[in-house]
Design an enzyme around this catalytic site. Structure first.
Site, PDB file in Angstrom:
ATOM      1  N   ALA A  98     -13.366   2.822 -36.651  1.00 17.32           N
ATOM      2  CA  ALA A  98     -14.342   3.453 -37.913  1.00 17.32           C
ATOM      3  C   ALA A  98     -15.360   3.893 -38.264  1.00 17.32           C
ATOM      4  O   ALA A  98     -15.283   5.404 -38.313  1.00 17.32           O
ATOM      5  CB  ALA A  98     -14.832   1.923 -39.006  1.00 17.32           C
ATOM      6  N   TYR A  99     -16.450   4.063 -36.863  1.00 19.13           N
ATOM      7  CA  TYR A  99     -16.893   5.118 -36.589  1.00 19.13           C
ATOM      8  C   TYR A  99     -16.312   6.388 -36.665  1.00 19.13           C
ATOM      9  O   TYR A  99     -17.420   7.599 -37.541  1.00 19.13           O
ATOM     10  CB  TYR A  99     -18.064   4.658 -35.768  1.00 19.13           C
ATOM     11  N   CYS A 100     -15.826   6.698 -35.769  1.00 21.14           N
ATOM     12  CA  CYS A 100     -15.122   7.993 -35.321  1.00 21.14           C
ATOM     13  C   CYS A 100     -14.407   8.998 -36.690  1.00 21.14           C
ATOM     14  O   CYS A 100     -14.433   9.731 -36.615  1.00 21.14           O
ATOM     15  CB  CYS A 100     -14.069   8.070 -34.431  1.00 21.14           C
TER      16      CYS A 100
ATOM     17  N   LYS B  75     -16.412   9.464 -39.298  1.00 21.76           N
ATOM     18  CA  LYS B  75     -17.416  10.977 -39.212  1.00 21.76           C
ATOM     19  C   LYS B  75     -16.840  12.087 -39.406  1.00 21.76           C
ATOM     20  O   LYS B  75     -16.613  13.276 -39.332  1.00 21.76           O
ATOM     21  CB  LYS B  75     -17.825  10.880 -37.762  1.00 21.76           C
TER      22      LYS B  75
END
Length: 315
Positions: free
Chosen positions: A139-141, A144
């Site tokens: 999710a973070y990647c 971003k």
């Protein structure tokens, strides 16, 4: 001198950016969520603006008359669920871009990350032609990537947008390094496959130099990698940090197969894969050069611990 607006100004990178902007004579307003964050940016000489990142009606007018927006705020907890990352990183970025455009701000600088390109494979000598990965399982990647896409696609006449991508930002008070130190002290950190892969890193002042040059010289709609231009072996680099922070005892090792079960994505990618980035574009188009050498950065971390330097928030 310019009037600029900063999100994430009380964070680790944000405080160094605000300090530099103020030091160069610019008027800085910084979006904050808490009185603690307000006190942090006020101490740096900036004007705190209380508000919610995703609710610009409460702070849009503070952008009026400004020349640039530096957008650093994002969800940095890699264990947070996709909904949280979408809310802060994606919807937050969309809100700030729209607010800046409506306020007539001419330059928008986004603090991106190589994480936006990660979807399981290592990055080897990657440059800005590598594709964003909004399809990443992390999710973070993924968020971003979506956020950066939003910024770059907003480029238009009179509204120049750029994304500056540092990798593994370190230095005194680094939230990332201090998190790894805490994990090592708690016995929750291990070298994945020995940790002997090569990676790029970016000292915080060098990341800020990239952001400043992105503002001053970046070509609208473009992204730029910035690093220390001093590649390191991850294990050697982190062991030096652990030693500096006084972490005692040997660090255990694990293999990639075991890490796949025990270490969450994207931490497994971050700690278990090489990541090398080309900075040719930033050098050619921004005139980027690192301000702080690797050796001087290590010395600065050690001196800050002696002085008891405080850590920054992240938003």
């Amino acid at each position: 001198m310019a009037q600029v607006f900063v999100t994430g100004g009380s964070g680790f990178i944000g405080q160094v950016l605000v300090r530099r902007l103020v030091g160069e004579g610019h008027t800085v307003r910084a979006l904050v969520r808490s009185e603690r964050s307000a006190a942090a940016v006020r101490a740096l000489g900036a004007v705190p603006v209380h508000g919610d990142l995703t609710a610009p009606d409460g702070w849009r007018e503070e952008l009026a008359g400004g020349e640039a927006v530096f957008h650093l705020a994002a969800e940095t907890d890699i264990t947070a669920d996709r909904e949280r990352h979408d809310e802060v990183t994606v919807r937050g970025t969309t809100a700030v871009v729209e607010a800046a455009r409506q306020a007539g701000v001419s330059r928008f600088v986004h603090c991106g990350s190589e994480a936006a390109l990660l979807a399981g494979d290592p990055l080897i000598d990657a440059d800005e032609s590598a594709s964003l990965r909004p399809d990443s399982e992390a999710a973070y990647c993924a968020t971003k990537a979506v956020a950066e896409k939003t910024v770059l696609e907003a480029s238009a006449p009179g509204f120049a947008t750029v994304s500056v991508r540092p990798r593994f930002v370190w230095g005194p008070g680094s939230i990332l390094v201090e998190g790894l130190v805490a994990a090592a002290r708690a016995g929750q950190f291990a070298w994945i496959d020995g940790g002997r892969h090569t990676t790029d890193v970016t000292y915080v002042d060098n990341a800020v130099e990239g952001l400043m040059r992105g503002w001053q010289h970046g070509c609208s709609g473009n992204a730029y990698f910035v690093t220390d231009q001093h590649r390191v072996v991850l294990r050697e680099f982190l062991q030096r940090q652990f030693d500096t922070y006084g972490v005692s005892g040997p660090i255990p090792e694990t293999d990639a197969r075991t890490a796949a079960h025990d270490v969450p994505v994207p931490a497994r990618w971050f700690l278990g894969q090489p990541c090398t980035l080309r900075t040719d574009k930033a050098v050619a188009e921004l005139g980027y050069r690192p301000l702080i050498s690797h050796t001087d950065g290590i010395d600065a971390v050690a001196k800050s611990l002696t002085r008891g330097a405080p850590s920054g928030d992240e938003a």
